[in-house]
Design an enzyme around this catalytic site. Structure first.
Site, PDB file in Angstrom:
ATOM      1  N   TYR A 121      -2.529  -0.349   9.911  1.00  0.00           N
ATOM      2  CA  TYR A 121      -2.717  -0.903   8.567  1.00  0.00           C
ATOM      3  C   TYR A 121      -1.439  -0.756   7.756  1.00  0.00           C
ATOM      4  O   TYR A 121      -0.951  -1.716   7.151  1.00  0.00           O
ATOM      5  CB  TYR A 121      -3.870  -0.187   7.864  1.00  0.00           C
ATOM      6  CG  TYR A 121      -3.954  -0.496   6.389  1.00  0.00           C
ATOM      7  CD1 TYR A 121      -4.335  -1.760   5.949  1.00  0.00           C
ATOM      8  CD2 TYR A 121      -3.645   0.472   5.436  1.00  0.00           C
ATOM      9  CE1 TYR A 121      -4.400  -2.058   4.598  1.00  0.00           C
ATOM     10  CE2 TYR A 121      -3.711   0.187   4.082  1.00  0.00           C
ATOM     11  CZ  TYR A 121      -4.086  -1.069   3.670  1.00  0.00           C
ATOM     12  OH  TYR A 121      -4.144  -1.356   2.330  1.00  0.00           O
ATOM     13  N   SER A 132       0.829  -1.205   0.000  1.00  0.00           N
ATOM     14  CA  SER A 132       0.000   0.000   0.000  1.00  0.00           C
ATOM     15  C   SER A 132       0.860   1.250   0.000  1.00  0.00           C
ATOM     16  O   SER A 132       1.960   1.269   0.574  1.00  0.00           O
ATOM     17  CB  SER A 132      -0.904   0.004   1.239  1.00  0.00           C
ATOM     18  OG  SER A 132      -1.531   1.260   1.403  1.00  0.00           O
TER      19      SER A 132
END
Length: 335
Positions: A152, A127
């Site tokens: 995350y 990501s």
């Protein structure tokens, strides 16, 4: 070839499955179909491929170690495209254990399956969130990513480290893809493009973080999927000449690589909202507010490495992408 696609009920995973099937490959798709967002949307995505004779869907949790081991043992995949994960920056602030189960244990189960069955190539989702507190733009895979600002993001950075260790120890070719703000038809309801479209149509107020002074490298879903499919054919090889001192963090002496996958041209958040307003013919009711926990000011992908590896660059601009998103939204939700 025979592919495992994890997150097959997800936004990117369902589209990757569709394209692979269209190219004549066999796809085994897995997903736990959790209720992080509307499961009806997830099943509707799966329905697009359910009648294809080369597609098999198995409801399965990545964290289920015995079931994952059995999956790999039974199917002997040629390649794995691992897109399944617990997504969402803000959700990770309040629900950290979900990320440990899916993004850490689940990723380890994938790596073990690849090791034990000698998978030819593992492509997995990282990501753009890994860039965390980085201010230099565009974000490059040669940059340090040691300061994530959400759990995350930390799990995605961990995925890259775990993949490298398996590439080094077991000679498993792995490629990590740092995705930048993917949007388009069949998109995620927890992401801004979907939220803005839904609320503007309903006459509700949209929240605009950092008073609109934010930039995102919005990347259309078809462009993302094209990049994923192309990079799956670019299998990393060992480079015995590579060194930590002279090399980049995105490569290694092991068969390991990491790429940014984004549009490469960030858009101001207010300009993106304006594109939605123009397409809908409705002016949004706006609530301007400060920066939120876990947010970053700007994302901007340096994708030169991906272009050099695959010869592909994104083609779909915001106006066309937003029009396609809204057309799908109105059809799917009968608006």
């Amino acid at each position: 070839m025979k592919y495992l696609v994890t997150g097959a009920a997800g936004f990117i995973g369902s589209e990757v499955s569709t394209v692979l099937l269209g190219k004549g490959h066999e796809v085994i798709g897995i997903d736990n179909v959790n209720d992080y967002y509307d499961v009806k949307l997830k099943f509707a995505r799966l329905d697009r491929n359910k009648n294809h004779d080369q597609f098999t869907f198995i409801k399965l949790d990545l964290a289920d170690r015995p079931a994952m081991a059995q999956l790999f043992s039974e199917h002997k995949f040629d390649q794995v495209i691992h897109l399944g994960a617990q997504a969402g920056v803000r959700y990770s602030i309040d629900n950290p254990m979900a990320y440990a189960d899916s993004n850490l244990i689940g990723h380890l189960n994938i790596l073990e399956g690849c090791r034990n069955t000698k998978v030819k190539h593992l492509v997995y989702a990282s990501s753009s969130s890994v860039y965390g507190l980085n201010n230099k733009v565009p974000f490059s895979t040669s940059d340090s990513v040691d300061h994530p600002i959400s759990l995350y993001a930390a799990t995605k950075k961990s995925n890259e480290l775990m993949a490298h260790s398996y590439s080094h120890l077991y000679d498993i070719p792995t490629t990590g893809l740092r995705f930048f703000t993917v949007y388009g038809p069949w998109g995620r309801p927890d992401m801004a493009p979907f939220i803005f479209t839904k609320k503007i149509l309903a006459g509700e107020t949209i929240d605009i973080n950092n008073n609109g002074d934010m930039w995102r490298d919005f990347t259309y879903i078809n462009d993302i999927v094209e990049g994923v499919i192309r990079i799956a054919d670019v299998i990393p090889r060992r480079d015995e000449q590579w060194t930590v001192e002279a090399g980049t963090p995105a490569s290694s002496s092991a068969p390991y690589s990491v790429y940014n996958i984004g549009h490469g041209s960030p858009i101001n958040l207010m300009d993106f909202i304006k594109a939605i307003e123009n397409e809908l013919g409705i002016e949004a009711k706006k609530n301007f507010r400060g920066m939120q926990a876990g947010d970053v000011y700007q994302t901007y992908a340096d994708t030169q490495d991906l272009f050099e590896a695959t010869g592909y660059k994104p083609k779909i601009g915001v106006a066309e992408g937003v029009a396609n998103l809204i057309r799908w939204y109105k059809e799917f939700y009968n608006k």
